[in-house]
Design a protein around this motif. Structure first.
Motif, PDB file in Angstrom:
ATOM      1  N   MET A  58       4.463  -7.764 -10.544  1.00  0.00           N
ATOM      2  CA  MET A  58       5.257  -8.935 -10.933  1.00  0.00           C
ATOM      3  C   MET A  58       5.208 -10.016  -9.857  1.00  0.00           C
ATOM      4  SD  MET A  58       7.151  -8.932 -13.756  1.00  0.00           S
ATOM      5  CE  MET A  58       8.818  -9.557 -13.410  1.00  0.00           C
ATOM      6  N   TRP A  59       4.369 -10.993 -10.083  1.00  0.00           N
ATOM      7  CA  TRP A  59       4.281 -12.096  -9.117  1.00  0.00           C
ATOM      8  C   TRP A  59       3.776 -13.325  -9.866  1.00  0.00           C
ATOM      9  CZ3 TRP A  59       1.389  -7.517  -7.431  1.00  0.00           C
ATOM     10  CH2 TRP A  59       0.137  -7.397  -8.063  1.00  0.00           C
ATOM     11  N   PRO A  60       4.112 -14.512  -9.392  1.00  0.00           N
ATOM     12  CA  PRO A  60       3.553 -15.733  -9.965  1.00  0.00           C
ATOM     13  C   PRO A  60       2.113 -15.867  -9.485  1.00  0.00           C
ATOM     14  CG  PRO A  60       4.978 -16.266  -8.114  1.00  0.00           C
ATOM     15  CD  PRO A  60       5.076 -14.786  -8.311  1.00  0.00           C
ATOM     16  N   LYS A  61       1.278 -16.578 -10.208  1.00  0.00           N
ATOM     17  CA  LYS A  61      -0.115 -16.749  -9.795  1.00  0.00           C
ATOM     18  C   LYS A  61      -0.440 -18.192  -9.396  1.00  0.00           C
ATOM     19  CE  LYS A  61      -3.463 -14.247 -11.102  1.00  0.00           C
ATOM     20  NZ  LYS A  61      -4.629 -13.697 -11.822  1.00  0.00           N
ATOM     21  N   ASN A  62       0.298 -19.156  -9.961  1.00  0.00           N
ATOM     22  CA  ASN A  62      -0.026 -20.558  -9.676  1.00  0.00           C
ATOM     23  C   ASN A  62       0.656 -21.047  -8.413  1.00  0.00           C
ATOM     24  OD1 ASN A  62      -1.724 -20.794 -11.859  1.00  0.00           O
ATOM     25  ND2 ASN A  62      -0.094 -21.448 -13.250  1.00  0.00           N
ATOM     26  N   LYS A 110      -8.053  -7.112  -0.677  1.00  0.00           N
ATOM     27  CA  LYS A 110      -7.511  -7.146  -2.042  1.00  0.00           C
ATOM     28  C   LYS A 110      -6.224  -7.954  -2.036  1.00  0.00           C
ATOM     29  CE  LYS A 110      -7.982  -3.697  -4.986  1.00  0.00           C
ATOM     30  NZ  LYS A 110      -7.829  -2.363  -5.631  1.00  0.00           N
ATOM     31  N   LEU A 111      -6.113  -8.900  -2.937  1.00  0.00           N
ATOM     32  CA  LEU A 111      -4.959  -9.793  -3.025  1.00  0.00           C
ATOM     33  C   LEU A 111      -4.518  -9.860  -4.471  1.00  0.00           C
ATOM     34  CD1 LEU A 111      -6.714 -12.621  -0.969  1.00  0.00           C
ATOM     35  CD2 LEU A 111      -4.974 -11.085  -0.046  1.00  0.00           C
ATOM     36  N   LEU A 112      -3.256  -9.538  -4.774  1.00  0.00           N
ATOM     37  CA  LEU A 112      -2.762  -9.553  -6.160  1.00  0.00           C
ATOM     38  C   LEU A 112      -3.702  -8.738  -7.067  1.00  0.00           C
ATOM     39  CD1 LEU A 112      -1.473 -12.122  -4.749  1.00  0.00           C
ATOM     40  CD2 LEU A 112      -1.370 -13.133  -7.024  1.00  0.00           C
ATOM     41  N   ASN A 113      -4.125  -7.600  -6.584  1.00  0.00           N
ATOM     42  CA  ASN A 113      -5.012  -6.696  -7.328  1.00  0.00           C
ATOM     43  C   ASN A 113      -6.442  -7.224  -7.480  1.00  0.00           C
ATOM     44  OD1 ASN A 113      -3.481  -4.429  -7.821  1.00  0.00           O
ATOM     45  ND2 ASN A 113      -2.543  -5.295  -9.666  1.00  0.00           N
ATOM     46  N   GLN A 114      -6.724  -8.372  -6.899  1.00  0.00           N
ATOM     47  CA  GLN A 114      -8.063  -8.964  -7.010  1.00  0.00           C
ATOM     48  C   GLN A 114      -8.832  -8.693  -5.715  1.00  0.00           C
ATOM     49  OE1 GLN A 114      -9.762 -11.129  -9.472  1.00  0.00           O
ATOM     50  NE2 GLN A 114     -11.318 -10.470  -7.999  1.00  0.00           N
ATOM     51  N   ALA A 115     -10.003  -8.059  -5.849  1.00  0.00           N
ATOM     52  CA  ALA A 115     -10.853  -7.835  -4.675  1.00  0.00           C
ATOM     53  C   ALA A 115     -11.555  -9.139  -4.320  1.00  0.00           C
ATOM     54  CB  ALA A 115     -11.859  -6.737  -4.956  1.00  0.00           C
ATOM     55  N   PRO A 119       1.258  -9.975  -1.978  1.00  0.00           N
ATOM     56  CA  PRO A 119       1.071  -8.663  -2.612  1.00  0.00           C
ATOM     57  C   PRO A 119      -0.397  -8.265  -2.554  1.00  0.00           C
ATOM     58  CG  PRO A 119       2.292 -10.154  -4.072  1.00  0.00           C
ATOM     59  CD  PRO A 119       1.788 -10.977  -2.934  1.00  0.00           C
ATOM     60  N   GLU A 120      -0.642  -7.032  -2.233  1.00  0.00           N
ATOM     61  CA  GLU A 120      -2.001  -6.490  -2.336  1.00  0.00           C
ATOM     62  C   GLU A 120      -2.119  -5.865  -3.727  1.00  0.00           C
ATOM     63  OE1 GLU A 120      -4.756  -3.765   0.476  1.00  0.00           O
ATOM     64  OE2 GLU A 120      -2.964  -2.752  -0.240  1.00  0.00           O
ATOM     65  N   THR A 121      -1.177  -4.968  -4.025  1.00  0.00           N
ATOM     66  CA  THR A 121      -1.057  -4.375  -5.366  1.00  0.00           C
ATOM     67  C   THR A 121       0.436  -4.390  -5.694  1.00  0.00           C
ATOM     68  OG1 THR A 121      -0.638  -2.137  -4.574  1.00  0.00           O
ATOM     69  CG2 THR A 121      -2.954  -2.773  -4.815  1.00  0.00           C
ATOM     70  N   GLU A 122       0.818  -3.797  -6.825  1.00  0.00           N
ATOM     71  CA  GLU A 122       2.229  -3.724  -7.181  1.00  0.00           C
ATOM     72  C   GLU A 122       3.018  -2.967  -6.102  1.00  0.00           C
ATOM     73  OE1 GLU A 122      -0.152  -3.366  -9.285  1.00  0.00           O
ATOM     74  OE2 GLU A 122       0.284  -4.749 -10.913  1.00  0.00           O
ATOM     75  N   HIS A 123       2.345  -2.099  -5.383  1.00  0.00           N
ATOM     76  CA  HIS A 123       3.070  -1.260  -4.417  1.00  0.00           C
ATOM     77  C   HIS A 123       2.490  -1.316  -3.008  1.00  0.00           C
ATOM     78  CE1 HIS A 123       5.815   0.332  -7.384  1.00  0.00           C
ATOM     79  NE2 HIS A 123       4.788   0.390  -8.215  1.00  0.00           N
ATOM     80  N   SER A 124       1.883  -2.436  -2.661  1.00  0.00           N
ATOM     81  CA  SER A 124       1.467  -2.607  -1.271  1.00  0.00           C
ATOM     82  C   SER A 124       1.400  -4.092  -0.950  1.00  0.00           C
ATOM     83  CB  SER A 124       0.124  -1.912  -1.007  1.00  0.00           C
ATOM     84  OG  SER A 124      -0.888  -2.418  -1.832  1.00  0.00           O
TER      85      SER A 124
END
Ligand code: FES
Ligand code: FES
Ligand code: FES
Lengths: 362, 362, 362
Positions: free
Chosen positions: B1-5, B24-29, B252-257
């Protein structure tokens, strides 16, 4: 995703003796052993009593004794002994798999047992025929076996992955001619005439002048791969070339791990043991490099839900794409007809040396 | 749960050079690198050929060369070279992300690229403006970034979590005044007038008598946190107070990191390098303590299916609850209007020293 | 799969003191501690504020202080202190569990609290009654607790699993007589009259001639197991036999892990401390062997989706099958009637020595 009605390699023959060898093959836990009469046995690695692995037990009087309550099973999988009890439970039967030793390999059939026909075992005589000396080894790869075949059918990666060992730009720069044989074999042929010998070949041929070299990646489903390499000094007879048949024999362990049995078989300097040792070291180093990239690739593809590859195709993809097509055909055939089997072809003919593709295409 | 813009921090500027940095940033490598002309590049860490990470390759002639088959991609993500082939596949295009260097940080935009506007980068001038000396560091936290903000907005935990370092009962016992500014910033202000200086402050100010001290936790979505700390001897001018702006910048790196980039910026003893070293050690120790409890909290919440917290609210929850509300507003706004962006405010004004809340509330 | 309305062992009494002991029982995270007045307390290991484990905190003034924001909870689970705040939030209440100390054990009730009745605590007086000396220990087993009971109710496995320690063929070869008592206890009795004493018994009895020996596996749901062992020289009084009551007291931690509290209680050489030490070493070694096979069995069964066992039944399965039946009855009773409880029976009567089964059957 693999066909089941075909022979897979369970191990090298010398790995299996009068003790239990546990190995998972196509998600099936198996134990392999030999009777006192040297008969090979392949059984499910699961006690029919309380389901512990039989591999936790041991061979006793030519039978498998479970390590928990001591039930014993003979080479036919039948229960022959229950401690403290005379009558034997019929339900206590261990599943057997057809198994055959050939070409210094142990072949197992995990599909419908009634279809297991020894004439369907692929010819891998380079491992035990006169005129050839093999150097063998094993890698456990945490990757889908199909990624290994993709990798082997496109040897251009040598230039990038193996640049510290066997790679050089001659490989990536030479054109590849891809052909399909009998609907079951793909060949990707690179001919490199009149080149300066890389140090490795110079050493092999004991020759520093120009050489003719070729390299053919051969694949036959489900997991039989060969790299067929030849080289000879320019001006000498192609028929007398030094040849390597490098076998890469793949058996899926699970969807994402593979038993990689390999052998470098040569038709020259047959008695040269130090050469064999040197080859072994070089090969291990080379396959370690493949392992590193293939295991990361497998992990990335898994995270993406196994999308099809290549996403953007280039020329070097022709052979791997063709290989996948043949494999998928075989799988589809088995799904449509449960008694379909794979009937292997000969991957390379020792009687005639490989000709440059333009000639071969005639 | 995070904003992207909105702009996220991808790293410190000095982390990114003429080699590939994978993160990895917001689940994006992503891979980050600089061209020979020092231009920053942020790309998807994924080769469009067979999907291995580009970070397994290397920079060659100012381009990214994949480590598998050697395809090359320029700073625009276009394929510029395929070994053994002249025509270039259009489909082989690597995704680019807007990226900007500012305030010694690398900022990346992972939302809709057409909305990436450099004027939306939060002002973090304390990292590079005259009059301030920063001490920086990084923690990788295996916890939801929102738990880190909860923690930072309630500094009463210092007394319990950090009692071996900076905690003392003065913090937990002083009242907190919480305010919201521009619908985007929460401030939780603790004023501690006329107290005995804890050893740390005594040392900083070189003064053993009574001091006035304040501490303001500031939060701006999605993950910009500041602990704004001031202190001066009683009887001296508040305008001349020694000030720390402690930045806790979360991506956020992932939902839990979470990537936790931090900096302690001070407006005094600017050239005192040993002081900077001492601060760094103390901060690392302090954040290690937070890490221990936050990673356990994340694991416990995951096991319970991420229930909302706090389950039982107390006074110190006012600021964290307010912070979550602002964050959720921002996320909701983006869900309802895909072109909504976060337009940051100034987190602290160097021109006027923070006043005690009663005065500030006038 | 376990009943909840019964007393489970949470630990040995001496494990719990004036500090927090964290343990997961039946998937429930619990902390155990004692007040200054030595009152036992068992609470949910979860702060009602932001859900971190209370076990990360500590006891302060006879109360549990959370390690995050310092909320305090008394022995009744009520919140007694919130830093910086006078009124106490009612919602901040920690769940308590009934807990009792008896027979040197801590017993906990995790089912409906209103049914917790101390008269339902199983009699384990061998741990603290005059005339008995216990040697105790603990194993953490990564296996379903029911697999441990299966194992204990069929001691024929001794011959195979423990052949390096206590196993010998006399055990597997002697017939077993299984009986059920009061619908709640299974007894599997092996009588071994007039045998050569294994070295262990020879040593215990200080006697090298023939002995009479018996061994009774006793089980009472949910996880109370006893191995009742007796031995005396042939020609001497059975009433004067040396007796071991080996207690195997099982509390599920999760579906696939078990707290195994064990005790070897003897009625002879009560003051012989070196004997106790020797027993402890031997037992640890023996249970380590069980652990190895049971953990593999659990993993195999999980992979197969927990099929019922045995798949093929043999004679030695009679007692374990009977044990499972009694356990399933108890679970079913509780599902049908949520206020059903387990009312334990005495597992062995010290007043009368066990008689050979034929006589016992009269
Ligand atoms: S599990 Fe194999 S004999 Fe019992
Ligand atoms: S996977 Fe990158 S070039 Fe092939
Ligand atoms: S989480 Fe326990 S006091 Fe806040």
């Amino acid at each position: 995703m693999w066909p089941k009605n075909c022979w897979y390699i369970a191990g090298f023959a010398q790995e299996v003796g009068q003790k239990l060898l546990a190995r998972k093959l196509l998600n099936q836990a198996v134990i392999l052993w030999r009777t006192a009469q040297n008969k090979l046995v392949a059984m499910e690695d699961r006690c029919p009593h309380r389901l512990v692995p039989l591999s936790m037990g041991e061979l006793v009087e030519d039978q498998v004794q479970c390590g928990y309550h001591g039930l014993r099973f003979n080479a036919q999988g039948a229960c022959t002994h229950v401690p403290g009890q005379d009558n034997l439970p019929k339900a206590a039967q261990v599943k057997l798999f057809p198994v055959v030793e050939r070409h210094a390999l142990v072949w197992i059939w995990l599909g419908a047992a009634e279809l297991a026909d020894e004439s369907l075992i692929p010819d891998m005589h380079w491992l035990d025929a006169p005129g050839w000396t093999p150097t063998t080894g094993y890698h456990h790869m945490k990757a889908d076996y199909r990624l290994l075949t993709d990798n082997l059918l496109d040897l251009s990666h040598e230039t990038y992955v193996h640049r510290e060992t066997i790679g050089n730009s001659a490989v990536a720069d030479s054109p590849v001619v891809t052909s399909v044989e009998g609907g079951l074999i793909v060949r990707a042929h690179r001919e490199m005439p009149n080149i300066d010998p890389p140090p490795f070949f110079s050493l092999m041929l004991n020759h520093t002048g120009k050489i003719n070299r070729w390299q053919i990646a051969v694949f036959m489903p489900p997991g039989m791969n060969m790299t067929d390499v030849g080289a000879h000094p320019v001006g000498t007879d192609r028929e007398k070339a030094a040849i390597f048949r490098v076998l890469h024999l793949l058996t899926p362990e699970t969807e994402h791990s593979t038993h990689y049995f390999w052998a470098v078989c040569r038709n020259f300097r047959l008695e040269d043991a130090p050469l064999g040792e040197g080859l072994k070291k070089a090969i291990i180093h080379t396959f370690d490099e493949d392992q590193r990239i293939l295991e990361v690739q497998d992990r990335c593809l898994r995270e993406e839900g196994m999308p099809s590859i290549p996403q953007a195709a280039v020329k070097v993809d022709i052979a791997p794409v063709q290989g996948r097509r043949l494999l998928n055909d075989v799988i589809k055939r088995e799904q449509e007809n449960p008694s379909a089997v794979i009937r292997p072809l000969l991957m390379a003919d020792d009687a005639k040396v490989a000709q440059p593709p333009a000639i071969a295409a005639e």
